[in-house]
Design a protein around this motif. Sequence first.
Motif, PDB file in Angstrom:
ATOM      1  N   TRP A 170      30.973  13.613 -16.706  1.00  0.00           N
ATOM      2  CA  TRP A 170      29.550  13.423 -16.432  1.00  0.00           C
ATOM      3  C   TRP A 170      29.378  12.786 -15.050  1.00  0.00           C
ATOM      4  CZ3 TRP A 170      26.554   9.257 -19.760  1.00  0.00           C
ATOM      5  CH2 TRP A 170      25.266   9.067 -19.249  1.00  0.00           C
ATOM      6  N   SER A 171      30.167  11.759 -14.766  1.00  0.00           N
ATOM      7  CA  SER A 171      30.078  11.061 -13.492  1.00  0.00           C
ATOM      8  C   SER A 171      30.503  11.943 -12.327  1.00  0.00           C
ATOM      9  CB  SER A 171      30.942   9.794 -13.527  1.00  0.00           C
ATOM     10  OG  SER A 171      30.480   8.890 -14.513  1.00  0.00           O
ATOM     11  N   ALA A 172      31.569  12.711 -12.512  1.00  0.00           N
ATOM     12  CA  ALA A 172      32.058  13.578 -11.435  1.00  0.00           C
ATOM     13  C   ALA A 172      31.049  14.665 -11.091  1.00  0.00           C
ATOM     14  CB  ALA A 172      33.394  14.197 -11.835  1.00  0.00           C
ATOM     15  N   ILE A 173      30.425  15.256 -12.105  1.00  0.00           N
ATOM     16  CA  ILE A 173      29.410  16.283 -11.859  1.00  0.00           C
ATOM     17  C   ILE A 173      28.229  15.683 -11.093  1.00  0.00           C
ATOM     18  CG2 ILE A 173      27.731  17.823 -12.954  1.00  0.00           C
ATOM     19  CD1 ILE A 173      29.763  18.108 -15.281  1.00  0.00           C
ATOM     20  N   GLY A 174      27.749  14.533 -11.551  1.00  0.00           N
ATOM     21  CA  GLY A 174      26.610  13.893 -10.902  1.00  0.00           C
ATOM     22  C   GLY A 174      26.899  13.494  -9.469  1.00  0.00           C
ATOM     23  N   SER A 175      28.070  12.916  -9.216  1.00  0.00           N
ATOM     24  CA  SER A 175      28.419  12.498  -7.852  1.00  0.00           C
ATOM     25  C   SER A 175      28.496  13.685  -6.916  1.00  0.00           C
ATOM     26  CB  SER A 175      29.767  11.764  -7.864  1.00  0.00           C
ATOM     27  OG  SER A 175      29.707  10.574  -8.618  1.00  0.00           O
ATOM     28  N   ARG A 204      32.340   5.135 -12.514  1.00  0.00           N
ATOM     29  CA  ARG A 204      31.222   5.112 -11.570  1.00  0.00           C
ATOM     30  C   ARG A 204      30.667   6.513 -11.353  1.00  0.00           C
ATOM     31  NH1 ARG A 204      30.083   5.234  -5.896  1.00  0.00           N
ATOM     32  NH2 ARG A 204      28.376   3.796  -5.397  1.00  0.00           N
ATOM     33  N   GLY A 205      29.366   6.639 -11.581  1.00  0.00           N
ATOM     34  CA  GLY A 205      28.680   7.894 -11.347  1.00  0.00           C
ATOM     35  C   GLY A 205      27.192   7.694 -11.480  1.00  0.00           C
ATOM     36  N   PRO A 206      26.381   8.652 -11.016  1.00  0.00           N
ATOM     37  CA  PRO A 206      24.923   8.507 -11.116  1.00  0.00           C
ATOM     38  C   PRO A 206      24.450   8.572 -12.561  1.00  0.00           C
ATOM     39  CG  PRO A 206      25.550  10.223  -9.536  1.00  0.00           C
ATOM     40  CD  PRO A 206      26.767   9.892 -10.324  1.00  0.00           C
ATOM     41  N   ARG A 207      23.612   7.610 -12.926  1.00  0.00           N
ATOM     42  CA  ARG A 207      23.018   7.618 -14.258  1.00  0.00           C
ATOM     43  C   ARG A 207      21.557   8.055 -14.206  1.00  0.00           C
ATOM     44  NH1 ARG A 207      27.132   8.242 -15.143  1.00  0.00           N
ATOM     45  NH2 ARG A 207      28.689   7.152 -16.379  1.00  0.00           N
TER      46      ARG A 207
END
Length: 424
Positions: free
Chosen positions: A271-276, A414-417
Amino acid sequence: MTVDDRFTEEARQQRIAQAQLGTFNEIVTGPVSDWTTDFSHLEPEYAENAIEVWDDLRGRCPVARTERFGGAWLPTRYEDVAAIAYDTEHFTSRAIIVSNVRPPMDVAPVGLAPPISSDPPFHHDARKLLLPAFTKANVAKQAVTTEAFCHSLIDTFAGRDVVDAATDYGMYIPMRVIADMLGFPQEDSEKFAHFVENALEGANGPLEERQARGMALSDYLFEQVRDHLDNPREDLTTYLLNAELYGQRLTPQHVVGTMTLLLIAGIDTTWSAIGSSLWHLAKNPQDRERLVADRSLRPKAVEEFLRAYAPVTMARLVKEDVELGGVQMKKEDWVLLPFPSANRDPERFERADEVVIDREVNRHAAFGLGIHRCVGSHLARMELTVALDVWLDRIPEFSLADPDAVRWSAGQIRGPRALPMRIG
């Protein structure tokens, strides 16, 4: 002993009791006074500015110290992170999430979430059990359904000018994949989101609150186990229930611990990798336009996004006193392993602070180093690749709707929430 005999109410209570043991330290929260002597990866300023924090520390104090969490270290250079990751003599994996609680030493070498929490020699055999499920061939079988699901998510955007690329898109992709693998109900995705947030972002919360959250997760997983015992099917949960190690079926603690690992780590990291990655492309239209125009660049871009925005920081506990990076680490000190900081070390990578989407040589550490390198790396690559392919093919033009509204997760993933995106 039958399979059913292992998963009694007593076994569930034992699992919960085991997770609640340990050494507890006072919770210390609040703004950081000095990143070299008082760092905290759970504070908002770290979530927003981690890259700048790592760069600063790497230049003037490459191994930072804090008295929070009962004492912890933060190495920032690739060399030091790698040295710790490969050193199983002085560092134990019995706890991989830094908090104010240290699990008792006697949980080693198995740990609470094998194999990621396991030490040698048990780790090798526990990890080997999972390898067949995560081969390239098995992962490839899931690519078609993952692609179809990504298209269905984007279909829901019709008529909308602004979508949240994190909570409307990126979050649901690994939830769907992991639920399929484990044989969990797709409609439980909201529960998965709460479990992930509680385990990782709430790592330093009040003890009673954390225990209640842990019990809720344990209850859910035992419920899924009972359903699989009553209705066996071909999925990873049934595989774990039938698996043997050293001539015996896996213990309830092992089965549920591994399910916990797959559910939590398998969702939040991807989830974090996709968002970043989407965040970067929204901010850098030249990169976005190149990837839209030339699909052949995308595999290299995926690896570069993994390097530059690696989501995962693991942790170890010092097993025996050791000197590393010019500091003396004591037994039971926490040590964070920020793989994303290692990936931005200029001593290891040329133009380390730049995102070069056609980078030729890219031996990054996004999936970790040493014996605990991510067993699901093929799966994560597939999900990230498919998610970006579908988005770029369907939505070639997009930008940040409000840069100030982007919110990054605190903690070791760490990633965009929150990632509001203007599309079209």
